[in-house]
Design an enzyme around this catalytic site. Structure first.
Site, PDB file in Angstrom:
ATOM      1  N   GLY A  15       0.780  -1.239   0.000  1.00 25.33           N
ATOM      2  CA  GLY A  15       0.000   0.000   0.000  1.00 25.33           C
ATOM      3  C   GLY A  15       0.808   1.284   0.000  1.00 25.33           C
ATOM      4  NE  ARG A  63     -12.754 -12.482 -12.270  1.00 25.89           N
ATOM      5  CZ  ARG A  63     -11.547 -12.613 -11.740  1.00 25.89           C
ATOM      6  NH1 ARG A  63     -11.109 -11.750 -10.858  1.00 25.89           N
ATOM      7  NH2 ARG A  63     -10.757 -13.607 -12.082  1.00 25.89           N
ATOM      8  CG  MET A  88      -1.841  -7.402  -6.758  1.00 27.72           C
ATOM      9  SD  MET A  88      -1.256  -6.476  -8.193  1.00 27.72           S
ATOM     10  CE  MET A  88      -0.432  -7.789  -9.072  1.00 27.72           C
ATOM     11  CG  ASN A 105      -4.949   0.405 -11.866  1.00 24.50           C
ATOM     12  OD1 ASN A 105      -4.622   0.204 -10.686  1.00 24.50           O
ATOM     13  ND2 ASN A 105      -4.418  -0.270 -12.873  1.00 24.50           N
ATOM     14  CG  HIS A 107      -0.102  -0.375 -15.591  1.00 24.62           C
ATOM     15  ND1 HIS A 107      -0.311  -1.662 -15.139  1.00 24.62           N
ATOM     16  CD2 HIS A 107       0.706  -0.477 -16.672  1.00 24.62           C
ATOM     17  CE1 HIS A 107       0.346  -2.502 -15.924  1.00 24.62           C
ATOM     18  NE2 HIS A 107       0.964  -1.814 -16.871  1.00 24.62           N
ATOM     19  CB  SER A 134      -0.040   5.218 -17.120  1.00 23.22           C
ATOM     20  OG  SER A 134       1.050   5.039 -17.994  1.00 23.22           O
ATOM     21  CB  THR A 139     -12.526   0.252 -19.371  1.00 23.04           C
ATOM     22  OG1 THR A 139     -11.250  -0.204 -19.860  1.00 23.04           O
ATOM     23  CG2 THR A 139     -12.596   1.771 -19.495  1.00 23.04           C
ATOM     24  CD  GLU A 141      -8.901  -3.986 -24.139  1.00 20.72           C
ATOM     25  OE1 GLU A 141      -7.828  -4.206 -24.700  1.00 20.72           O
ATOM     26  OE2 GLU A 141      -9.798  -3.266 -24.621  1.00 20.72           O
ATOM     27  CG  ASP A 143      -3.297  -2.625 -16.739  1.00 19.76           C
ATOM     28  OD1 ASP A 143      -3.822  -2.175 -15.710  1.00 19.76           O
ATOM     29  OD2 ASP A 143      -2.550  -3.621 -16.733  1.00 19.76           O
TER      30      ASP A 143
END
Ligand code: GRF
Length: 186
Positions: A15, A63, A88, A105, A107, A134, A139, A141, A143
Site C-alpha cells: 500500500g 468474482r 491484484m 488505477n 500502472h 500511468s 474499464t 479491458e 489497463d
C-alpha cells in the site's frame, strides 16, 4: 449518497501508493481502505491513522459475489471515487459498470505499452530508453482505459527490473495524488 471527494483506495499488499494518496490529499479525503487480502500490510497503516478499513478474502468466491461485497462497503461510506492501488484482482464487468468513470488505477508502465505484469522486465528486454507510470480510468479491458497522466522515468545503464521499479515507484507516489486531486473536481 456518492460524493466524488470521498475516496476509497483498494489494495492487496504493502500500500505505498495508498499512503501517498492519504498524505497528499488536498481536494479529496481517503475515507476507506479496502482489500481482498485481510493480511495486507497497508490496512494496518490506514487503521493506525483512523481511516476505516474493510477486508474480505476473495479466494473461493465468484468474482461478482466478492465485488458485490466491496461495492456495498463503498456505498456504506458514501464513496464517490475509487482508486485502485496495487489491487491484484481483476474486477467483474458488474463492478466496472457500477463505478464507470469514477474508478482510477495506477500502472507501472507508460501505457499503452506493457499492460499486465512484469512491466519493468519487459521494458528492459525491449531496450526501451524509458519506463514510467500511468494513471488511467478503469474499464473492462485490463489497463486499457483513458490515460489521465503519465510520468516518464529514464532507463539507466545497468538498470535491473528492481532498480527501475524503485525509481518508477517514487514517480507513482508523485503522479497518483496529483491526478486524483484534479480528478475529484471534474
Ligand atoms: C505499484 O507498482 C502499482 O503501480 C502496481 O502495483 C504496485 C503496488 O505497490 N499496480 P503498492 O502496494 O502501492 O506499494
Amino acid at each position: 449518497m456518492r460524493d466524488p471527494h470521498r475516496v476509497a483506495v483498494l489494495i492487496s499488499g504493502r500500500g505505498s501508493n495508498m499512503r501517498a494518496l492519504v498524505e497528499m490529499a488536498r481536494d479529496y479525503e481517503v475515507v476507506l481502505v479496502a482489500s481482498n487480502k485481510p493480511a495486507a500490510e497497508g490496512l494496518v497503516w490506514a487503521h493506525e491513522r483512523g481511516i476505516a478499513t474493510w477486508a474480505a478474502e476473495s479466494k473461493g468466491q465468484t468474482r461478482e459475489a466478492f465485488d458485490r461485497q466491496v461495492s456495498a462497503a463503498l456505498e456504506d461510506h458514501g464513496i464517490g471515487t475509487v482508486a485502485l492501488a496495487g489491487f491484484m484482482r481483476i474486477l467483474s464487468p458488474w463492478f466496472v459498470e457500477q463505478w464507470r468513470g469514477r474508478m482510477l488505477n495506477i500502472h507501472p508502465s507508460l501505457l499503452p505499452n506493457y499492460p499486465g505484469l512484469d512491466t519493468h522486465a519487459r521494458a528492459l528486454a525491449a531496450g526501451d530508453e524509458a519506463g514510467g507510470c500511468s494513471v488511467h480510468i478503469v474499464t473492462e479491458e485490463l489497463d486499457a482505459g483513458e490515460v489521465l497522466g503519465r510520468i516518464e522515468v529514464p532507463i539507466l545503464p545497468g538498470d535491473t527490473p528492481q532498480s527501475l521499479e524503485e525509481r518508477v515507484l517514487a514517480a507513482e507516489h508523485a503522479l497518483y495524488p496529483r491526478i486524483l486531486n484534479e480528478f475529484v473536481n471534474i
